[in-house]
Every structure is written in structure tokens, then in C-alpha cells.
Design a protein around this motif. Structure first.
Motif, short mmCIF file in Angstrom:
data_model
loop_
_atom_site.label_atom_id
_atom_site.label_comp_id
_atom_site.label_asym_id
_atom_site.label_seq_id
_atom_site.Cartn_x
_atom_site.Cartn_y
_atom_site.Cartn_z
N PRO A 69 0.83 -1.21 0.00
CA PRO A 69 0.00 0.00 0.00
C PRO A 69 0.87 1.26 0.00
O PRO A 69 1.92 1.31 0.64
N ILE A 70 0.40 2.26 -0.72
CA ILE A 70 1.06 3.57 -0.79
C ILE A 70 0.03 4.63 -0.41
O ILE A 70 -1.11 4.59 -0.89
N ALA A 71 0.43 5.57 0.43
CA ALA A 71 -0.41 6.72 0.78
C ALA A 71 0.32 7.98 0.35
O ALA A 71 1.47 8.20 0.74
N ILE A 72 -0.32 8.77 -0.49
CA ILE A 72 0.20 10.09 -0.88
C ILE A 72 -0.63 11.11 -0.11
O ILE A 72 -1.86 11.11 -0.21
N VAL A 73 0.03 11.96 0.66
CA VAL A 73 -0.66 12.95 1.47
C VAL A 73 -0.26 14.34 0.98
O VAL A 73 0.93 14.65 0.89
N ILE A 74 -1.28 15.13 0.63
CA ILE A 74 -1.07 16.49 0.13
C ILE A 74 -1.87 17.43 1.03
O ILE A 74 -3.03 17.17 1.32
N VAL A 75 -1.25 18.53 1.45
CA VAL A 75 -1.93 19.51 2.30
C VAL A 75 -1.87 20.88 1.64
O VAL A 75 -0.82 21.30 1.16
N ASP A 76 -3.03 21.54 1.57
CA ASP A 76 -3.12 22.90 1.02
C ASP A 76 -4.48 23.45 1.41
O ASP A 76 -5.22 22.80 2.14
N ASN A 77 -4.83 24.61 0.87
CA ASN A 77 -6.15 25.15 1.18
C ASN A 77 -7.23 24.41 0.38
O ASN A 77 -6.93 23.71 -0.58
N GLU A 78 -8.47 24.57 0.78
CA GLU A 78 -9.57 23.80 0.20
C GLU A 78 -9.71 24.03 -1.30
O GLU A 78 -9.91 23.08 -2.06
N GLU A 79 -9.61 25.26 -1.75
CA GLU A 79 -9.77 25.56 -3.17
C GLU A 79 -8.72 24.85 -4.01
O GLU A 79 -9.03 24.24 -5.03
N ARG A 80 -7.48 24.89 -3.58
CA ARG A 80 -6.39 24.27 -4.36
C ARG A 80 -6.51 22.74 -4.34
O ARG A 80 -6.24 22.09 -5.34
N ILE A 81 -6.92 22.19 -3.21
CA ILE A 81 -7.12 20.73 -3.14
C ILE A 81 -8.24 20.31 -4.09
O ILE A 81 -8.10 19.35 -4.85
N ASN A 82 -9.35 21.04 -4.10
CA ASN A 82 -10.46 20.71 -5.00
C ASN A 82 -10.04 20.78 -6.46
O ASN A 82 -10.46 19.95 -7.27
N GLU A 83 -9.23 21.76 -6.82
CA GLU A 83 -8.72 21.86 -8.20
C GLU A 83 -7.84 20.66 -8.53
O GLU A 83 -7.91 20.12 -9.63
N PHE A 84 -7.04 20.25 -7.57
CA PHE A 84 -6.13 19.13 -7.82
C PHE A 84 -6.87 17.80 -7.95
O PHE A 84 -6.49 16.95 -8.76
N VAL A 85 -7.91 17.62 -7.16
CA VAL A 85 -8.67 16.37 -7.19
C VAL A 85 -9.20 16.07 -8.60
O VAL A 85 -9.26 14.91 -9.01
N ALA A 86 -9.53 17.09 -9.35
CA ALA A 86 -10.04 16.89 -10.72
C ALA A 86 -9.02 16.14 -11.58
O ALA A 86 -9.41 15.38 -12.47
N GLN A 87 -7.73 16.33 -11.33
CA GLN A 87 -6.71 15.63 -12.11
C GLN A 87 -6.65 14.14 -11.80
O GLN A 87 -6.17 13.34 -12.62
N LEU A 88 -7.12 13.75 -10.62
CA LEU A 88 -7.01 12.36 -10.22
C LEU A 88 -7.86 11.44 -11.07
O LEU A 88 -7.55 10.25 -11.22
N ASP A 89 -8.94 11.96 -11.66
CA ASP A 89 -9.79 11.14 -12.53
C ASP A 89 -8.99 10.57 -13.70
O ASP A 89 -9.24 9.46 -14.15
N GLU A 90 -8.03 11.33 -14.18
CA GLU A 90 -7.17 10.89 -15.29
C GLU A 90 -6.12 9.88 -14.82
O GLU A 90 -5.71 9.01 -15.56
N LEU A 91 -5.70 10.00 -13.56
CA LEU A 91 -4.55 9.24 -13.08
C LEU A 91 -4.90 7.95 -12.36
O LEU A 91 -4.27 6.92 -12.57
N VAL A 92 -5.88 8.00 -11.47
CA VAL A 92 -6.15 6.86 -10.58
C VAL A 92 -7.24 5.98 -11.18
O VAL A 92 -8.35 6.44 -11.43
N THR A 93 -6.90 4.72 -11.42
CA THR A 93 -7.90 3.77 -11.94
C THR A 93 -8.42 2.86 -10.83
O THR A 93 -9.51 2.32 -10.93
#
Length: 116
Positions: A69-93
Motif C-alpha cells: 500500500p502507498i499513501a500520498i498525502v497532500i496539504v493545502d487550502n480547500e480551493e487548491r485541493i479541489n482543483e487538484f482532485v479533478a486531475q485524479l480522474d485521469e490518473l487513478v484507476t
């Protein structure tokens, strides 16, 4: 000096064998977080765990697994995290994404005499 405030923690749980275009997926996620100017990201390798497959992956020698198992932990403000989550649809299967609000204490600018 200590800075304090609210932030969002994004935790992405994947298998070590997950890849994106010949690159480890965790490495691609951290690279994108860095390129996007996120406040910070860390990768943690688990010793044992299981997910949707219900197979237990472990680092114990008698049942050594290649897909820990791998855990990637990212911390930032809510707006920036929400923007980043959109990229995960392309990456995480296959994996799990967790978002939670956190209180952050950040220590910066320690005086030279305080260094260890």
C-alpha cells in the motif's frame, strides 16, 4: 515562528504497482502537485494492507508482496485541493481518495541558535 490555520488534507491510497505512462503513479501525483505549487506532498509506503480485492499485501518475508500500500498525502487550502482532485480522474484507476479538514501548525524561520 509558528503559523496556524485551517487546511485540507488529501490522502490518496493506491498500490505500489500502480503506474501512469511507465512511471510510478505516486511519483506522477507528487510531480503534478509540485508543478501546481501545492503547499506540500509526501509518500508513505505501507507495511501491510488490503483494499477492494481483499488480498492482504505485506512486507513480511514469508509472504512478500510486490504491491504494498502507498499513501500520498497532500496539504493545502480547500480551493487548491479541489482543483487538484479533478486531475485524479485521469490518473487513478483503482484506489481510494480521502479529503478532510485539518488544523495546521507550521514552524518557519527558526533562529540559528535553535537549530539542532
Amino acid at each position: 515562528m509558528r503559523l496556524h490555520g485551517s487546511a485540507m488534507r488529501l490522502t490518496i491510497l493506491i498500490g505500489e504497482d500502480a503506474h501512469y505512462k511507465q512511471r510510478p503513479l505516486y511519483s506522477e501525483i507528487v510531480r503534478r502537485a509540485h508543478d501546481q505549487g501545492m503547499a506540500g506532498a509526501s509518500v508513505f509506503r505501507g507495511m501491510e494492507g488490503f483494499g477492494a480485492s481483499s488480498l492482504i499485501h505485506t512486507d513480511r518475508i514469508l509472504s512478500l508482496s510486490d504491491d504494498l500500500p502507498i499513501a500520498i498525502v497532500i496539504v493545502d487550502n480547500e480551493e487548491r485541493i479541489n482543483e487538484f482532485v479533478a486531475q485524479l480522474d485521469e490518473l487513478v484507476t483503482e484506489g481510494l481518495v480521502i479529503m478532510d479538514r485539518v488544523e495546521v501548525y507550521r514552524y518557519v524561520g527558526r533562529p540559528p541558535w535553535a537549530a539542532g
